[in-house]
Write an enzyme that holds these catalytic residues in place. Structure first.
Site, PDB file in Angstrom:
ATOM      1  N   ASP A   1       0.811  -1.361   0.093  1.00 48.24           N
ATOM      2  CA  ASP A   1       0.085   0.019  -0.020  1.00 48.24           C
ATOM      3  C   ASP A   1       0.824   1.169  -0.052  1.00 48.24           C
ATOM      4  O   ASP A   1       0.242   2.427   0.352  1.00 48.24           O
ATOM      5  CB  ASP A   1      -0.874  -0.148   1.020  1.00 48.24           C
ATOM      6  CG  ASP A   1      -0.307  -0.102   2.546  1.00 48.24           C
ATOM      7  OD1 ASP A   1       0.804  -0.371   2.455  1.00 48.24           O
ATOM      8  OD2 ASP A   1      -0.892   0.165   3.449  1.00 48.24           O
TER       9      ASP A   1
ATOM     10  N   HIS B   1      19.830   2.962 -21.880  1.00 45.80           N
ATOM     11  CA  HIS B   1      19.024   3.318 -20.736  1.00 45.80           C
ATOM     12  C   HIS B   1      19.570   2.853 -19.262  1.00 45.80           C
ATOM     13  O   HIS B   1      18.611   2.276 -18.650  1.00 45.80           O
ATOM     14  CB  HIS B   1      17.474   3.184 -20.976  1.00 45.80           C
ATOM     15  CG  HIS B   1      16.814   4.031 -21.800  1.00 45.80           C
ATOM     16  ND1 HIS B   1      15.716   3.785 -22.589  1.00 45.80           N
ATOM     17  CD2 HIS B   1      17.195   5.288 -22.131  1.00 45.80           C
ATOM     18  CE1 HIS B   1      15.409   4.928 -23.375  1.00 45.80           C
ATOM     19  NE2 HIS B   1      16.287   5.964 -22.971  1.00 45.80           N
TER      20      HIS B   1
ATOM     21  N   ASP C   1      22.852  11.790 -17.762  1.00 48.91           N
ATOM     22  CA  ASP C   1      21.485  12.276 -18.657  1.00 48.91           C
ATOM     23  C   ASP C   1      20.648  12.519 -17.551  1.00 48.91           C
ATOM     24  O   ASP C   1      20.050  11.475 -17.113  1.00 48.91           O
ATOM     25  CB  ASP C   1      21.050  11.156 -19.631  1.00 48.91           C
ATOM     26  CG  ASP C   1      20.035  11.458 -20.592  1.00 48.91           C
ATOM     27  OD1 ASP C   1      19.385  12.543 -20.356  1.00 48.91           O
ATOM     28  OD2 ASP C   1      19.715  10.744 -21.495  1.00 48.91           O
TER      29      ASP C   1
ATOM     30  N   ASP D   1      15.783  18.012 -20.111  1.00 48.97           N
ATOM     31  CA  ASP D   1      16.492  16.737 -20.750  1.00 48.97           C
ATOM     32  C   ASP D   1      17.870  17.282 -20.951  1.00 48.97           C
ATOM     33  O   ASP D   1      18.107  17.569 -22.338  1.00 48.97           O
ATOM     34  CB  ASP D   1      15.514  15.898 -21.777  1.00 48.97           C
ATOM     35  CG  ASP D   1      16.178  14.681 -21.806  1.00 48.97           C
ATOM     36  OD1 ASP D   1      17.014  14.187 -21.308  1.00 48.97           O
ATOM     37  OD2 ASP D   1      15.665  14.106 -23.163  1.00 48.97           O
TER      38      ASP D   1
ATOM     39  N   HIS E   1      20.801   5.500 -32.118  1.00 47.71           N
ATOM     40  CA  HIS E   1      19.638   6.035 -31.583  1.00 47.71           C
ATOM     41  C   HIS E   1      19.094   7.250 -32.448  1.00 47.71           C
ATOM     42  O   HIS E   1      20.141   7.991 -33.171  1.00 47.71           O
ATOM     43  CB  HIS E   1      19.282   6.336 -30.168  1.00 47.71           C
ATOM     44  CG  HIS E   1      20.755   7.228 -29.803  1.00 47.71           C
ATOM     45  ND1 HIS E   1      20.527   8.659 -30.149  1.00 47.71           N
ATOM     46  CD2 HIS E   1      21.767   7.078 -28.944  1.00 47.71           C
ATOM     47  CE1 HIS E   1      21.437   9.222 -29.407  1.00 47.71           C
ATOM     48  NE2 HIS E   1      22.140   8.266 -28.717  1.00 47.71           N
TER      49      HIS E   1
ATOM     50  N   HIS F   1      13.788  14.196 -29.791  1.00 49.93           N
ATOM     51  CA  HIS F   1      12.437  14.036 -29.495  1.00 49.93           C
ATOM     52  C   HIS F   1      11.680  15.455 -29.020  1.00 49.93           C
ATOM     53  O   HIS F   1      12.341  16.254 -28.465  1.00 49.93           O
ATOM     54  CB  HIS F   1      12.001  12.850 -28.410  1.00 49.93           C
ATOM     55  CG  HIS F   1      12.799  13.249 -27.250  1.00 49.93           C
ATOM     56  ND1 HIS F   1      12.597  13.707 -26.145  1.00 49.93           N
ATOM     57  CD2 HIS F   1      14.229  12.537 -26.752  1.00 49.93           C
ATOM     58  CE1 HIS F   1      13.534  13.826 -25.187  1.00 49.93           C
ATOM     59  NE2 HIS F   1      14.368  13.036 -25.781  1.00 49.93           N
TER      60      HIS F   1
ATOM     61  N   HIS G   1       9.352  12.729 -23.350  1.00 48.47           N
ATOM     62  CA  HIS G   1       9.393  12.469 -24.653  1.00 48.47           C
ATOM     63  C   HIS G   1       7.888  12.847 -24.777  1.00 48.47           C
ATOM     64  O   HIS G   1       6.945  12.098 -24.682  1.00 48.47           O
ATOM     65  CB  HIS G   1       9.429  11.191 -24.731  1.00 48.47           C
ATOM     66  CG  HIS G   1      10.941  10.172 -24.625  1.00 48.47           C
ATOM     67  ND1 HIS G   1      11.187   8.844 -24.324  1.00 48.47           N
ATOM     68  CD2 HIS G   1      11.934  11.120 -24.529  1.00 48.47           C
ATOM     69  CE1 HIS G   1      12.385   8.842 -24.059  1.00 48.47           C
ATOM     70  NE2 HIS G   1      12.888   9.972 -24.065  1.00 48.47           N
TER      71      HIS G   1
ATOM     72  N   GLU H   1      20.457  15.193 -29.454  1.00 51.29           N
ATOM     73  CA  GLU H   1      21.235  14.426 -28.706  1.00 51.29           C
ATOM     74  C   GLU H   1      22.100  13.343 -29.279  1.00 51.29           C
ATOM     75  O   GLU H   1      21.820  12.154 -29.026  1.00 51.29           O
ATOM     76  CB  GLU H   1      20.517  13.932 -27.375  1.00 51.29           C
ATOM     77  CG  GLU H   1      19.020  13.297 -28.049  1.00 51.29           C
ATOM     78  CD  GLU H   1      18.319  12.800 -26.944  1.00 51.29           C
ATOM     79  OE1 GLU H   1      18.871  11.823 -25.972  1.00 51.29           O
ATOM     80  OE2 GLU H   1      17.036  12.896 -26.715  1.00 51.29           O
TER      81      GLU H   1
ATOM     82  N   TYR I   1      29.110   5.173 -29.057  1.00 48.86           N
ATOM     83  CA  TYR I   1      29.072   4.359 -28.227  1.00 48.86           C
ATOM     84  C   TYR I   1      30.060   3.159 -28.683  1.00 48.86           C
ATOM     85  O   TYR I   1      29.602   2.511 -29.530  1.00 48.86           O
ATOM     86  CB  TYR I   1      27.493   3.778 -27.735  1.00 48.86           C
ATOM     87  CG  TYR I   1      26.638   5.000 -27.780  1.00 48.86           C
ATOM     88  CD1 TYR I   1      26.565   5.538 -26.186  1.00 48.86           C
ATOM     89  CD2 TYR I   1      26.085   5.604 -28.545  1.00 48.86           C
ATOM     90  CE1 TYR I   1      25.732   6.562 -25.846  1.00 48.86           C
ATOM     91  CE2 TYR I   1      25.117   6.630 -28.403  1.00 48.86           C
ATOM     92  CZ  TYR I   1      25.020   7.084 -27.278  1.00 48.86           C
ATOM     93  OH  TYR I   1      23.989   8.235 -27.021  1.00 48.86           O
TER      94      TYR I   1
ATOM     95  N   ARG J   1      27.659  11.036 -25.327  1.00 45.40           N
ATOM     96  CA  ARG J   1      26.335  11.683 -25.745  1.00 45.40           C
ATOM     97  C   ARG J   1      26.368  13.044 -25.063  1.00 45.40           C
ATOM     98  O   ARG J   1      26.685  13.381 -23.975  1.00 45.40           O
ATOM     99  CB  ARG J   1      25.179  10.847 -25.215  1.00 45.40           C
ATOM    100  CG  ARG J   1      23.824  11.602 -25.773  1.00 45.40           C
ATOM    101  CD  ARG J   1      22.611  10.780 -25.776  1.00 45.40           C
ATOM    102  NE  ARG J   1      22.131  10.249 -24.502  1.00 45.40           N
ATOM    103  CZ  ARG J   1      22.233   9.263 -23.623  1.00 45.40           C
ATOM    104  NH1 ARG J   1      22.782   8.199 -24.343  1.00 45.40           N
ATOM    105  NH2 ARG J   1      21.929   9.145 -22.608  1.00 45.40           N
TER     106      ARG J   1
ATOM    107  N   GLU K   1      23.522  16.392 -25.079  1.00 46.79           N
ATOM    108  CA  GLU K   1      22.094  16.619 -25.423  1.00 46.79           C
ATOM    109  C   GLU K   1      21.909  18.140 -25.002  1.00 46.79           C
ATOM    110  O   GLU K   1      21.885  18.562 -23.753  1.00 46.79           O
ATOM    111  CB  GLU K   1      21.125  15.406 -24.584  1.00 46.79           C
ATOM    112  CG  GLU K   1      19.739  15.758 -24.682  1.00 46.79           C
ATOM    113  CD  GLU K   1      18.877  14.792 -24.262  1.00 46.79           C
ATOM    114  OE1 GLU K   1      19.628  13.882 -23.101  1.00 46.79           O
ATOM    115  OE2 GLU K   1      17.828  14.469 -24.555  1.00 46.79           O
TER     116      GLU K   1
HETATM  117  N1  GLY Z   1      16.426  11.135 -21.119  1.00 47.13           N
HETATM  118  C1  GLY Z   1      16.184  10.194 -22.041  1.00 47.13           C
HETATM  119  C2  GLY Z   1      16.266  10.819 -23.336  1.00 47.13           C
HETATM  120  O1  GLY Z   1      17.280  11.453 -23.447  1.00 47.13           O
HETATM  121  O2  GLY Z   1      15.439  10.504 -24.060  1.00 47.13           O
HETATM  122 MN    MN Z   2      16.413  13.096 -24.766  1.00 47.10          MN
HETATM  123 MN    MN Z   3      18.203  12.682 -21.974  1.00 52.22          MN
END
Ligand code: GLY
Ligand code: MN
Ligand code: MN
Length: 431
Positions: free
Chosen positions: A36, A238, A255, A266, A345, A349, A356, A379, A383, A400, A402
């Site tokens: 709970d 991720h 990130d 982000d 990737h 987004h 997202h 971003e 890798y 990366r 971003e």
């Molecule tokens: N933080 C998730 C992405 O960069 O899409």
């Molecule tokens: Mn992102």
């Molecule tokens: Mn991100």
């Protein structure tokens, strides 16, 4: 509390909804972590966008017919005992007085009242497939509405995902200010992390620092699980375990972005634990940064939203050829998608109430063009996991970068540029 902004958004639906239709937007339910123990309540983003109302298990119905647009909300009823345990409830009276709905009911009455609201309308719109169990409820309410009299026409059910998403895609000034604040807070947290990280720190320690830096600036929650990835962990896109010790030879990829008054930032930065990039790390980093800068330059009103994607692929392919990680003609390698072993990737987004964020990426059969008020992340990354068949010196490098980019009338504004991405600036900040 001025909730006019939400009322105006509901009224704007007059232009978007078919005649003689009802739009339903379900709110979020309380979620349980275990037994709970509940997670702190987070309202559904589209529901919030149209109401500003943050109580669970609520429902909005926007009716559009010859009498104009009328907004109705179902909310948890007032309950003395529950309010002692869980806090204030607005109840139907508060929903009308404070949240400016035309009509409000207690949510225990939905099954009884909603079929009457739907009855006589041609269409019911809602985001299909987004809330568990809701599709069946809509079918049941619609069926009940249709069987109210023998001669009523059947009601068509239409997906409202794009309608609401595309409304949310263009941010108004109120939203841009909140996202700007989320970006500032997040950028400051990254700066603090760069200044303090050191050999032997655990990823979890760094994570807690971000949460603390967000929270003390008014953003209690991250907008998503932070990725705090030392060394090769950066190659898990991720990665969220965040529990390994950092070595001084590692790069640290973070990130992390906060949620400020429901709006997300982000940001990703990759920086050397020692404060100084190695030669190989710097070579990879500079390729990603070049891709990043070229991609950001192409975020402009009228440009196709896939332009930054293509530019980043080309810059990364060329860079990888220059340092010998790809062999051949860059143009051919781009065409064949060879870069995907390193950059697998997409470049970004939409960003807004959700990290997202809602909103289509296509218009008809084509990708959209950028329009003022859109906010996209940019971003790119490279890798190189140790499983790859490359010279050992490259193995375990993951980079990366971003940023969050607002499309403006004259180009774009990088909302997260406050935190350095230039390697010299990073090194001097860390020294
Ligand atoms: N933080 C998730 C992405 O960069 O899409
Ligand atoms: Mn992102
Ligand atoms: Mn991100």
């Amino acid at each position: 509390m001025d909730n006019t902004i939400y009322k105006n958004r509901r009224n704007n639906l007059k232009e978007l909804l078919p005649n003689n239709s009802v739009l339903l937007i379900p709110g979020a339910d309380l979620q349980y972590r275990n037994a709970d123990s509940a997670f702190p309540f987070r309202q559904d983003s589209s529901f919030y966008y149209l109401s500003g109302f943050c109580e669970p298990s609520s429902l909005i119905a926007i009716v559009n017919n010859k009498d104009g647009v009328k907004s109705i909300i179902f909310v948890p009823p007032k309950d003395k005992l529950k309010e002692i345990w869980d806090g204030h409830r607005s109840g139907p009276v508060g929903a009308v007085d404070d949240f400016l709905f035309d009509k409000a009911y207690d949510n225990l009455q939905i099954d009884k009242i909603l079929p009457d609201i739907l009855h006589g309308h041609k269409e019911v719109l809602y985001p299909i497939g987004k809330k568990k169990g809701f599709d069946q409820q809509v079918i049941d309410w619609t069926t009940a509405a249709g069987s109210k009299d023998r001669h009523s026409k059947s009601i068509n059910i239409i997906d409202a995902t794009s309608l609401i998403g595309n409304m949310r895609l263009i941010k108004d000034e109120h939203e841009i200010n909140l996202i700007r604040k989320a970006c500032d807070i997040s950028a400051e947290a990254h700066i603090e992390a760069m200044k303090s990280v050191k050999d032997g720190d655990n990823e979890q320690q760094i994570e807690s620092m971000y949460i603390h830096e967000f929270s003390k600036r008014g953003a209690r929650y991250p907008a998503y699980n932070p990725i705090i990835a030392g060394g090769e962990n950066a190659c898990v896109l991720h990665y969220v375990e965040n529990n390994q010790n950092l070595k001084s030879s590692d790069l640290l990829l973070v990130d992390a972005g906060c949620e400020y008054q429901m709006y997300a930032a982000d940001i990703t930065r990759t920086f050397p634990v020692s404060g100084k990039f190695s030669e190989e790390q710097l070579q990879i980093y500079k390729i990603v940064l070049d891709a990043m800068n070229a991609a950001i330059d192409s975020v402009k009103e009228g440009n196709n939203i896939m332009q930054p994607q293509e530019i980043s692929e080309k810059v990364i392919t060329e860079g990888l050829v220059n340092i010998g990680l790809l062999k051949g003609d860059p143009e051919e390698l781009h065409k064949s998608g060879a870069y995907k072993d390193f950059y697998m990737h997409k470049i970004g987004h939409w960003l807004g109430l959700d990290v997202h964020d809602a909103g289509d990426y296509t218009e008809g059969d084509e990708f959209m063009t950028f329009k003022p008020g859109m906010i996209t992340t940019i971003e790119p990354g490279i890798y190189i996991s140790s499983k790859m068949d490359v010279d050992d010196k490259w193995k375990g490098i993951g980079v990366r970068i971003e940023d969050d980019i607002l499309v403006t009338k004259d180009g774009n504004e990088n909302l997260t540029k406050k935190v350095p991405s230039d390697p010299n600036e990073i090194e001097s900040l860390m020294s």
